[in-house]
Design a protein around this motif. Structure first.
Motif, mmCIF file in Angstrom:
data_model
loop_
_atom_site.group_PDB
_atom_site.id
_atom_site.type_symbol
_atom_site.label_atom_id
_atom_site.label_comp_id
_atom_site.label_asym_id
_atom_site.label_seq_id
_atom_site.Cartn_x
_atom_site.Cartn_y
_atom_site.Cartn_z
ATOM 1 N N THR A 63 0.922 -1.117 0.120
ATOM 2 C CA THR A 63 0.103 0.075 0.163
ATOM 3 C C THR A 63 0.829 1.202 -0.057
ATOM 4 N N GLN A 64 2.172 0.946 0.346
ATOM 5 C CA GLN A 64 2.949 2.374 0.231
ATOM 6 C C GLN A 64 4.134 2.357 -0.790
ATOM 7 N N ALA A 65 4.137 1.245 -1.535
ATOM 8 C CA ALA A 65 5.365 1.216 -2.490
ATOM 9 C C ALA A 65 4.880 0.432 -3.619
ATOM 10 N N ASP A 66 5.732 0.413 -4.600
ATOM 11 C CA ASP A 66 5.451 -0.443 -5.896
ATOM 12 C C ASP A 66 6.148 -1.755 -5.699
ATOM 13 N N VAL A 67 7.475 -1.874 -5.178
ATOM 14 C CA VAL A 67 8.265 -2.981 -4.823
ATOM 15 C C VAL A 67 8.303 -2.994 -3.450
ATOM 16 N N GLU A 72 22.293 9.347 -6.539
ATOM 17 C CA GLU A 72 23.041 8.345 -5.503
ATOM 18 C C GLU A 72 22.047 8.003 -4.507
ATOM 19 N N GLU A 73 20.956 8.756 -4.125
ATOM 20 C CA GLU A 73 20.092 8.332 -3.250
ATOM 21 C C GLU A 73 19.425 6.774 -3.232
ATOM 22 N N ARG A 74 19.039 6.823 -4.681
ATOM 23 C CA ARG A 74 18.384 5.475 -5.009
ATOM 24 C C ARG A 74 19.376 4.387 -4.998
ATOM 25 N N LEU A 75 20.551 4.624 -5.528
ATOM 26 C CA LEU A 75 21.499 3.740 -5.739
ATOM 27 C C LEU A 75 21.915 3.159 -4.288
ATOM 28 N N GLN A 76 21.777 3.804 -3.194
ATOM 29 C CA GLN A 76 22.340 3.649 -1.993
ATOM 30 C C GLN A 76 21.120 2.883 -1.057
ATOM 31 N N ARG A 77 19.782 3.382 -1.708
ATOM 32 C CA ARG A 77 18.784 2.826 -0.758
ATOM 33 C C ARG A 77 17.750 1.971 -1.464
ATOM 34 N N ASP A 78 17.776 2.111 -2.696
ATOM 35 C CA ASP A 78 16.682 1.179 -3.317
ATOM 36 C C ASP A 78 16.903 0.072 -4.308
ATOM 37 N N ILE A 79 18.111 -0.510 -4.269
ATOM 38 C CA ILE A 79 18.745 -1.622 -4.894
ATOM 39 C C ILE A 79 18.347 -2.748 -4.103
ATOM 40 N N PHE A 80 17.998 -3.834 -4.741
ATOM 41 C CA PHE A 80 17.540 -5.106 -4.319
ATOM 42 C C PHE A 80 17.984 -6.267 -4.702
ATOM 43 N N CYS A 81 17.941 -7.354 -3.926
ATOM 44 C CA CYS A 81 18.331 -8.867 -4.418
ATOM 45 C C CYS A 81 16.825 -9.440 -5.158
ATOM 46 N N SER A 82 17.255 -9.971 -6.378
ATOM 47 C CA SER A 82 15.989 -10.441 -7.133
ATOM 48 C C SER A 82 15.509 -11.730 -6.658
ATOM 49 N N GLY A 83 16.135 -12.218 -5.527
ATOM 50 C CA GLY A 83 15.749 -13.474 -5.078
ATOM 51 C C GLY A 83 14.459 -13.517 -4.157
ATOM 52 N N CYS A 84 14.200 -12.133 -3.589
ATOM 53 C CA CYS A 84 12.893 -12.047 -2.644
ATOM 54 C C CYS A 84 12.409 -10.694 -3.119
ATOM 55 N N TYR A 85 11.253 -10.417 -3.471
ATOM 56 C CA TYR A 85 10.413 -9.146 -3.708
ATOM 57 C C TYR A 85 9.031 -9.417 -3.773
ATOM 58 N N ALA A 86 8.333 -8.222 -3.343
ATOM 59 C CA ALA A 86 6.828 -8.290 -3.547
ATOM 60 C C ALA A 86 6.432 -7.271 -4.656
#
Length: 332
Positions: free
Chosen positions: A136-140, A167-181
């Motif tokens: 409800t708060q984010a797309d991923v 820089e902000e998104r690169l430091q905060r929003d990257i994620f492993c593709s092994g688990c995401y909603a």
């Protein structure tokens, strides 16, 4: 609202899949699961799925072709990727084609409106409903510490990286593709075209060839300005965040559960451990690997465990002198 868990599998990862399905059944039993076929090698997977309630198999060549074609368009924008992969012996159109089948979860024809994707080499320790709630708060929504290591997401040697993304998104929003909603329909046709167009305009250099699916998914999310919420960043200040990868050596195992400084893990990811190791162990070879006890607990939740002989040998120990000699003369 239909919600469920996707995973991606073929018979190569059969043992990991059985363990994952058993862990979901025991620790999040109400959640339906859809197994996406990695390729046509799914005889054992199909038989396993057929035995289970609330588990289905998605093997739709038409859906797969759309996402394979999209991924081919993506990698054709890269100046060297396809050529390098072919030179290294890759015989398919591009590296790890089957991994792109997971993208059908975003397709409008997919069965779940909201979903959690988990790699097959994962064990669920408790319900993951909190990830659905944060949609409800984010797309991923993600839950990992991948933000500590950008080098397995994008090409950190690229001069373009910090001009393409902040820089902000690169430091905060990257994620492993092994688990995401996320949710189906997240990417419109125009957004997918935008991905290919921006890569073709010179951005392709930022992609990381060593984990193409992971790199591309992060690019798709960021270039289209979709929001990401990381539970690790939310819970870390409260002392609730746990690790999830077997590279962490300090977890404690107890009765089929794994704890990080007293906190129960939400999931345990056997990232980086070859499927050959699981297969050898499940064939009765006494190999030791991180958190083996917990894997075996779920793999053999409903069937007898192999009887291991002798002392367990570390899975990545160098071959013995005898084995090296036998290999040298072609007898091993």
């Amino acid at each position: 609202m239909t919600r469920g868990i996707y995973t991606l599998a073929n018979d190569v990862v059969y043992d990991q899949l059985v363990a994952l399905l058993n862990s979901i059944q025991q620790n999040s039993g109400h959640t339906p699961v859809c197994v996406i076929a990695y390729n046509d090698d799914i005889e054992k997977v199909a038989a396993e799925v057929a035995k289970r309630d609330q588990v289905s198999l998605l093997n739709d060549p038409t859906l797969f072709k759309f996402w394979e074609d999209f991924s081919l368009r993506v990698w054709q924008t890269h100046p060297t990727a396809i050529q390098q992969w072919k030179a290294s012996g890759v015989k398919t159109q591009f590296y790890r084609v089957g991994e792109n089948h997971r993208y059908v979860s975003f397709d409008q024809a997919a069965p779940f409106e909201e979903f959690i994707y988990l790699d097959a080499d994962t064990l669920v320790m408790q319900p993951l409903d909190f990830m659905f709630e944060r949609l409800t708060q984010a797309d991923v929504v993600v839950y990992d510490f991948q933000f500590k290591d950008l080098s397995h997401i994008f090409n950190v040697s690229s001069d373009k990286l910090t001009t393409v993304f902040s820089e902000e998104r690169l430091q905060r929003d990257i994620f492993c593709s092994g688990c995401y909603a996320s949710r189906r329909g997240l990417f419109s046709a125009a957004e997918l075209d935008h991905v290919v167009e921006t890569l073709a305009q010179g951005n392709a250099d930022v992609l990381y060839m060593g984990a193409p699916n992971q790199s591309l998914l992060n690019y798709m999310v960021q270039i289209n300005h979709h929001s990401v919420h990381n539970m690790a960043l939310e819970w870390r200040p409260q002392g609730k965040a746990t690790g999830n990868a077997i590279s962490s050596k300090h977890f404690e195992e107890k009765d089929g559960f794994v704890y990080d400084q007293g906190n129960l893990l939400s999931y345990l990811h056997f990232i980086g451990l070859s499927s050959r190791v699981f297969r050898r162990v499940c064939n009765g070879e006494n190999l030791d690997f991180p958190y083996r006890q917990t894997f075996l607990h779920y793999r053999y939740l409903h069937e007898p465990m192999p009887e291991f002989q002798g002392k367990a040998q570390d899975y990545n120990q160098p071959p013995s002198l005898k084995t090296r000699l036998l290999k040298k003369i072609g007898l091993a």
